[in-house]
Design a protein around this motif. Structure first.
Motif: not given
Length: 801
Positions: A40-68
């Protein structure tokens, strides 16, 4: 701007997907997320690449905090043990009432050490707990104080709540608060007072001052809610009134209150700042006033409990102030999205709170509607009426989605409540901290407002309850509400009205003719089984009374019945008089029409009264509904004259579908009457059986199991029941007979339709699994004193915005 909008929406979407997951990602799935993030961040100049990267980041950090957070849950081996806990009271204590009217307190407790000698906190015990204290030695003579250090002896259990369709998710509420266990205090010793400047201690002192100044506890509770955000201070009856008139949002610390406080602070700060030429040269007065208002709003929001509406307002004020200071002008949707991202970055679980959506939805609707500048009192009045109409109409579908309830008098109620609360009662409640007599004036005005609301709620059709609509209908209705309130051509607004129809008139699924549906609700320690045919509804028992003013009828069964579209009970059957079977009956009979009542209750029992036609249940009675046969097998007429105890007078109901499948409901029948029933009835076989007496040692005799031979046996008992239900010996008896046992404590509500095998029945915890749910199986007993299941405060079940 487009990239920022895409990034904000992708962030919220990533968290929304996480909160629908049944479990948190495994290591291999985490690696996949990392790959998506990199792509996602490699393709951040394309809107869908930016969306994939940010969504994955939100999911990952939320899952990590839930795991804690999940990692700190109570170990099963530590449940039901007397633990000596040393720590600090970490919240504003809330007055509660237990069974039998025993007064008590509920509070959060930050654990510092475990054991008499103060051993460091072991990993098996969570750092924060929800505790209940009922006249405990050492705590009965004085209420616990926020910020105080105590040494408590308590018995704990894991974070666990009831699980029913459309019911309040207590486990999610506890998870959001970071409370991974709950328990009951056995004794306590106060070690130290709260430190100077402790915020919750100051809030508690203010609440005590209000209660001392205002004689009416109900009015004191309202003022406490408006001044310091203590929604739990509002009585249950008052919350019901506010909810039914659609003004509950006004009686909490809403965005309007925070904004008004910020505006007043900004005006005062600006006037004082302009008096100093040196200060004006150092920093322009408008900028200083703007940031002073933001800081005042932040302080007020923190003092009032830092709820989602207050968070949203403070962040929006800060965002607008920052943009103006930088000379930037963002469109309002982007400012709102930015505030939502910051709120969910601080608290990822805010996204699953109805208050989040109602709060942001209200602001979005008002901004999108675009009010014109009004001159003159008539124009201002018209603008105010339109604003209220936009909020009422636009939020109506969202209220139905969240609560399946709509107040038909909400517009009239809010027209009076919003200005009176915002410009009279709330300022007086806040100024009362400086001049206490103002609290009496505020209470007097509040009484007048409550009288107005009582008149409105008494009107016919004041509250509408609608059955749950499918997700597609909910999405269409939300889109339709937006089209209706926006400044659009009338043709588009009519399209919006059409989109509301599937939500307002949903198709209610029912069993086909000749079949029945059985739903065993999760009510804790008690019985409540709903039986529906193609056109009729029967309720067998109504669950327990948890405490004065709180029972399974109100907390579980009414929301469940309304979600299913049940507007009348054709038959209410109360097996016998024990409170864990009839505890919710009075509430149900008051809230829903009951065509007929059958029971083994004595003729002078308080529930034997109109409007329901009362009749004694006796063996031999039977009827047919929609091709389904209902038969009463016990008690016999002579049993009432034999002086049998209430358990042995339990009504026994057999239900037979046209397909031949059967269900047998036995109440609290004990072994002696079980054997008599087996001898009396030549054919007792059933596919599903409600385990008698919740799995007590005195029931489920071997002759009964041999005669019934059910495929599934249902146990309705509390999690870690203090009575030891179901008894291990009884469970072993069912296992030896090859009978599958379904326990409500681990299954939640169990739902089965007679046109499929019992094995196809669904547990609520399996039908809608979420990663925060406790699905660990247990049947161990836990003596919990006079307290029932952890009671969730009424205010937490309703949003404030």
């Amino acid at each position: 701007m487009q990239e920022l909008t895409v990034a904000a929406l992708a962030w919220l979407a990533g968290l929304a997907v996480l909160h629908q997951c049944a479990r948190l990602p495994a290591p291999g799935e985490v690696a996949l997320l990392a790959g998506l993030l990199a792509v996602g961040f490699a393709l951040r100049r394309r809107w869908w690449g930016l969306a994939v990267g940010i969504a994955a980041l939100a999911f990952a950090q939320g899952a990590l905090r839930a795991e804690w957070r999940l990692a700190s849950e109570l170990h099963p081996a530590w449940e039901g043990r007397d633990l000596v806990l040393t720590g600090r009271i970490d919240s504003l204590p809330v007055a509660i009432t237990g069974q039998g009217g025993v007064p008590g307190w509920r509070f959060e407790f930050a654990v510092e050490s475990v054991g008499p000698t103060g051993t460091a906190l072991p990993p098996e015990v969570p750092p924060r707990l929800m505790l209940l204290s009922y006249a405990s030695p050492g705590m009965a003579d004085r209420p616990p104080g926020a910020g105080e250090r105590w040494r408590l002896t308590a018995r704990l259990k894991r974070a666990h709540g009831l699980a029913n369709p459309g019911g309040f998710d207590a486990e999610l509420w506890l998870f959001e608060q970071g409370l991974r266990a709950s328990g009951v205090v056995r004794s306590g010793e106060r070690l130290a007072a709260a430190p100077a400047g402790h915020l919750d201690a100051a809030r508690q002192r203010l609440r005590a001052a209000i209660q001392a100044e205002v004689a009416d506890p109900g009015m004191a509770g309202v003022l406490a809610a408006l001044s310091l955000g203590d929604q739990n201070a509002i009585t249950h009856a008052d919350w019901a009134l506010l909810r039914d008139t659609g003004v509950a949002h006004v009686f909490s610390i809403s965005g309007l209150h925070v904004t008004m406080f910020a505006w007043l602070a900004s005006a005062v700060a600006g006037a004082l700042w302009r008096r100093s030429g040196r200060l004006c040269l150092a920093w322009p007065a408008p900028t200083a006033a703007r940031w002073a208002g933001v800081l005042a709003a932040l302080g007020y929001a923190l003092f009032s409990g830092w709820g989602v509406p207050a968070q949203r307002t403070v962040l929006m004020l800060a965002g607008v102030a920052g943009l103006q200071s930088l000379g930037l002008r963002w469109p309002w949707p982007l400012v709102l999205l930015a505030a939502a991202v910051v709120v969910t970055a601080v608290d990822p679980w805010a996204l699953v709170q109805p208050g989040f959506w109602l709060s942001f939805g209200a602001v979005a609707l008002l901004m999108a509607a675009g009010e014109r500048r009004a001159e003159g009192w008539r124009a201002r009045l018209q603008a105010a009426l339109r604003t209220q109409a936009v909020a009422t109409v636009g939020l109506a579908p969202l209220s139905l989605v969240c609560f399946a309830q709509l107040s038909a008098v909400g517009l009239l109620a809010n027209l009076v409540a919003i200005p009176v609360i915002s410009f009279l009662i709330t300022p007086l409640a806040l100024l009362g901290g400086l001049a206490p007599p103002l609290w009496a004036l505020a209470a007097w005005i509040t009484q007048g407002l409550m009288a107005w609301l009582q008149l409105l709620v008494a009107l016919p059709g004041a509250v509408w309850w609608l059955p749950a609509a499918p997700p597609w209908a909910q999405a269409l209705a939300l889109l339709g509400a937006g089209l209706v309130v926006l400044r659009l051509p009338w043709r588009l607004r009519l399209v919006g009205l059409a989109l509301l129809v599937p939500l307002l008139w949903p198709a209610v699924p029912r069993p086909p003719p000749g079949e029945f549906e059985l739903l065993a609700a999760d009510v804790g320690q008690g019985n409540a089984v709903l039986v529906r045919t193609a056109g009729r509804t029967l309720l067998f028992d109504t669950g327990p009374a948890y405490s004065p003013g709180a029972d399974a009828g109100e907390r579980v069964l009414l929301p469940l019945l309304r979600r299913l579209g049940v507007r009348q009970l054709d038959l209410l059957m109360l097996s016998h008089r024990d409170t864990d079977h009839v505890g919710g009956a009075a509430t149900l009979m008051q809230a829903l029409p009951v065509a007929e009542l059958r029971s083994s209750l004595a003729p002078d029992h308080p529930l034997q009264r109109p409007p329901a036609a009362a009749r004694r249940c006796e063996a031999g009675q039977g009827w047919v509904w929609d091709g389904v046969r209902f038969e009463l097998l016990h008690p016999r007429p002579q049993d009432f004259d034999a002086g049998l105890k209430p358990n042995d007078l339990s009504c026994v109901l057999r239900i037979t579908a046209a397909s031949g499948r059967r269900a047998l409901l036995l109440g609290d029948l004990e072994a002696g009457q079980e054997r008599a029933l087996v001898q009396r009835e030549a054919e007792l076989r059933a596919d599903v059986m409600l385990v008698p007496h919740h799995g007590s040692k005195t029931s489920s005799s071997e002759p009964l199991l041999a005669a019934v031979q059910p495929s599934v046996a249902l146990v309705q008992a509390a999690y870690r029941s203090r009575f030891g239900h179901p008894a291990p010996a009884v469970l072993a008896r069912y296992q030896a007979a090859g009978i599958a046992v379904v326990e409500s404590a681990t299954c939640g509500a169990w739902r089965w339709q007679s046109d499929v095998p019992p094995a196809a029945g669904q547990c609520e915890r399996e039908r809608r699994p979420r990663y925060w749910q406790d699905r660990r199986s247990t049947s161990a007993a836990m003596p919990m004193g006079p307290a029932p299941e952890i009671a969730t405060p009424d205010a937490d079940a309703w949003p404030a915005y």
